[in-house]
Scaffold this motif. Sequence first.
Motif, PDB file in Angstrom:
ATOM      1  N   SER A 235       1.067  -5.023   2.765  1.00 24.15           N
ATOM      2  CA  SER A 235       0.919  -6.464   2.620  1.00 24.15           C
ATOM      3  C   SER A 235       2.239  -7.170   2.904  1.00 24.15           C
ATOM      4  O   SER A 235       3.320  -6.642   2.616  1.00 24.15           O
TER       5      SER A 235
ATOM      6  N   CYS B 190       2.718   5.165  -1.308  1.00 27.14           N
ATOM      7  CA  CYS B 190       3.384   4.265  -2.258  1.00 27.14           C
ATOM      8  C   CYS B 190       3.046   4.647  -3.699  1.00 27.14           C
ATOM      9  O   CYS B 190       1.894   4.944  -4.013  1.00 27.14           O
TER      10      CYS B 190
ATOM     11  N   CYS C 118       1.541   2.533   2.598  1.00 29.28           N
ATOM     12  CA  CYS C 118       0.794   2.279   1.365  1.00 29.28           C
ATOM     13  C   CYS C 118       0.257   3.584   0.779  1.00 29.28           C
ATOM     14  O   CYS C 118       0.282   3.773  -0.438  1.00 29.28           O
TER      15      CYS C 118
ATOM     16  N   CYS D 265      -2.173  -1.471  -6.468  1.00 33.48           N
ATOM     17  CA  CYS D 265      -1.996  -2.494  -5.432  1.00 33.48           C
ATOM     18  C   CYS D 265      -3.092  -2.434  -4.377  1.00 33.48           C
ATOM     19  O   CYS D 265      -3.679  -3.446  -4.016  1.00 33.48           O
TER      20      CYS D 265
ATOM     21  N   CYS E  70       4.319  -7.198  -0.059  1.00 31.13           N
ATOM     22  CA  CYS E  70       4.556  -5.849  -0.597  1.00 31.13           C
ATOM     23  C   CYS E  70       5.576  -5.836  -1.741  1.00 31.13           C
ATOM     24  O   CYS E  70       5.307  -5.326  -2.827  1.00 31.13           O
TER      25      CYS E  70
END
Length: 802
Positions: free
Chosen positions: A354, A329, A326, A335, A357
């Motif tokens: 998640s 990302c 993450c 997010c 995702c």
Amino acid sequence: MTPTTLPFSQFVVKVHSRCDLACDHCYVYEHADTSWRRRPKVIGGDVLNAVAGRIGEHAAAHRLSAVRVVLHGGEPLLAGPDVLRHAAEALRAALPPGCALDLRIHTNGVQLSHAFCALFAELDVKVGISLDGDRAANDRHRRFADGRSSHPQVLRAVGLLNEPEYRHLFAGLLCTVDIENDPVAVYRALAELRPPAVDFLLPHATWEQPPKRLPGGGDAPYADWLLAVHRLWEADGRPFAVRTFESVHRTLRGLSSLTESLGLEPSDLAVLETDGTFEQADSLKTAYDGAPATGMNVFAHSLDDLARHPGIAARQSGPAGLSAACRACPVVRSCGGGLYAHRYRADTGFDNPSVYCGDLMTLINGIAGSGGSPSEPTTVPAQGGEPQLSAALAPAQLDELARGYGSADTVAALGRSQLALTRAMLAAAWDASGQGRAEAWELLSELDGVAPAAVDAVLAHPYARAWAARRLAGDLAVGLGPLAALAAAAAVRAGRGDAVAVPVRDGWLHLPTLGRVAVPDGEAVVTGRADGFEVRAADGSVRTALDQPLRRVRLAGGWTVALEDVDPLRDSHDHPVAERLPEAELLGWTGALREAWELLGRDLPGYAEGIRAGLGTVTPLRPGPAGRDVSSAARQAYGAVGIARPATAPTLALLLAHEFQHVKLGAVLDLFDLHDRADDRLYFAPWRPDPRPLEGLLQGTYAHLAVTEYWGTRTAAYDGLAGEAAGRARAQFALWRRYTAEAVERLAESGALTGLGVRFAEGMRESVEPWLAVPLPAAAERDAERVRRERDAGGRLRSVEV
Ligand code: SF4
């Protein structure tokens, strides 16, 4: 005591731990955690009093201006009116003065009655209702234990809340997504009920219990479902609030998220069960049995104790608390790794993206690509090297700004982002006016396609956004005339023969960026022509020239600054503005600006280039009392500074540099969250006797970076020289370098900076530290100390003294 933890400002209080429905997607009764079986059904009076006491104590310790409390369950209406009244009254009584209570109840609606609504009206409790869409969608999960539909009862409850006497209590609908439901039917069914807001919730799932997928349903079926709803919502003109969509729009522009399930904001939510135990977020019930437990309870532990619980701290640690995937990302800012519970995997705990995702990434990119966001996405894939923070500003540019500076390119980038924001705010203000299609708006839209330079020129005018900001803040008295005036000015600049009607007040027709024409009140029609313009006044008279053109001062190097003394919206600064400048005063300003610009190039070369790129307007202010220097930047007027002409050009140079720092930082804060916006503590700046919010301290510190460098440069210029001017420069340098360094540390220690804010403070520190190492005579330090003592004795220190 100084609180050391991030405060909670949202509380879920379980008042009843059973439900009269048996929804099979419910995280309380149908997921891994079974703690509800061991809890009392109804919250006790002693627990309620203790809960209220803890929240009140927490609000006082953290000086919170508001808290939100949601009465929850199970089904909270089953607790009965007496318990609900007790809860509301105890909470209100416990909060300190100045702390508002936003009290809500989330119910399935089955038991909602006139009597409950009357109680909620009396106690000011807003009501949110769970409803998954049309009957087919709702009946898929939301049934009684015997299989009966709950849909008719829920519609009756919504009908009650739509009655005029209760409509103000209607907080909105909570809809859990099921990809087997038709998104169009769900959206239409919800929209028909005229809710003020709808929350679309992803069904709770983990990597151990992944969400439902349909054969042939695509890689991101939840994103596809939500994007279908998003398209309808946009096409309908966003008829109600949707936190999921709005959070994506906001985070794409660098603003904060509105929901815990998206974005990087630290969690500020605490959950209290019917037996008085504290839990982490309710959604953790989906992870494993006991996942939300903290081992703490309201009788033995304060909310600050709870905030130090490792599970809570993990949800408050922003990017540092995310998995490596993450953190790298490209959409992490929007997010935020999704809802904490959805990251759970048995072997790695919560150190995962998640389970949604792919859906989250598709949803965010889909919304960004739909044009629904009013500015370019702020988080885009890296071109190699460090991930880019924003399409508007590269990381190196943010670091350059953090050190106090800003090249022409960097400041131009800020200007572009501000122009995008102004456009979005104008559109929002126009939408909110409810005027539908109208001549002025249509003309602006049309010119935007055929003469964009003309539109950009008027929308870059600082007070264009000031109008939109006032309208959006509810100031309807400002009228729609300024928007028509912007369209008229764009028409004049485009010179295509377009005409637009503009209301005239107080005998002046104002054309932003151009000047004003004296005409009688009423409606004047402005026509832009290739060779000028024509104004046909309400009395039929025709004017073709400005009576009071906007005057510009040409400065060395060929750039110009407007002296804005005609725009009725220029009164956006903290001080009264000057009237139209008489000729003698205009000459005074012209000479002072030319001299000040030369001084800026000499004494603040690292700042001058950015000022030249971004400062388009100086708005003369009225003189301050007793000759005090007065200057002000306005957050809603990028590119302008307000100044009362000071006695000397050096002071003007310093005021320009000081205020333009505020202009730059305001634009940065519109792109990025540098600090926790929920932090309502007050902080002392070393140079002021009154405490200010964190943003005030940040702004003051940033402005004084320029002030310190100015005095540092002057001190270097006087090297080896004696005399009064040299002594004063050294004393000012000694004073401001110390104050600015102290302020940087105060910011860094606040615990309220975001990751980017910490980086920004490090940039400021990088500029301050070398100044602290410059040797100064003891006399300069003594003079600085004397000024400091005078300030500490109660006087207010002017931040700019020349
Ligand atoms: S899209 Fe996936 S990887 Fe990116 S932040 Fe969200 S959960 Fe993490």
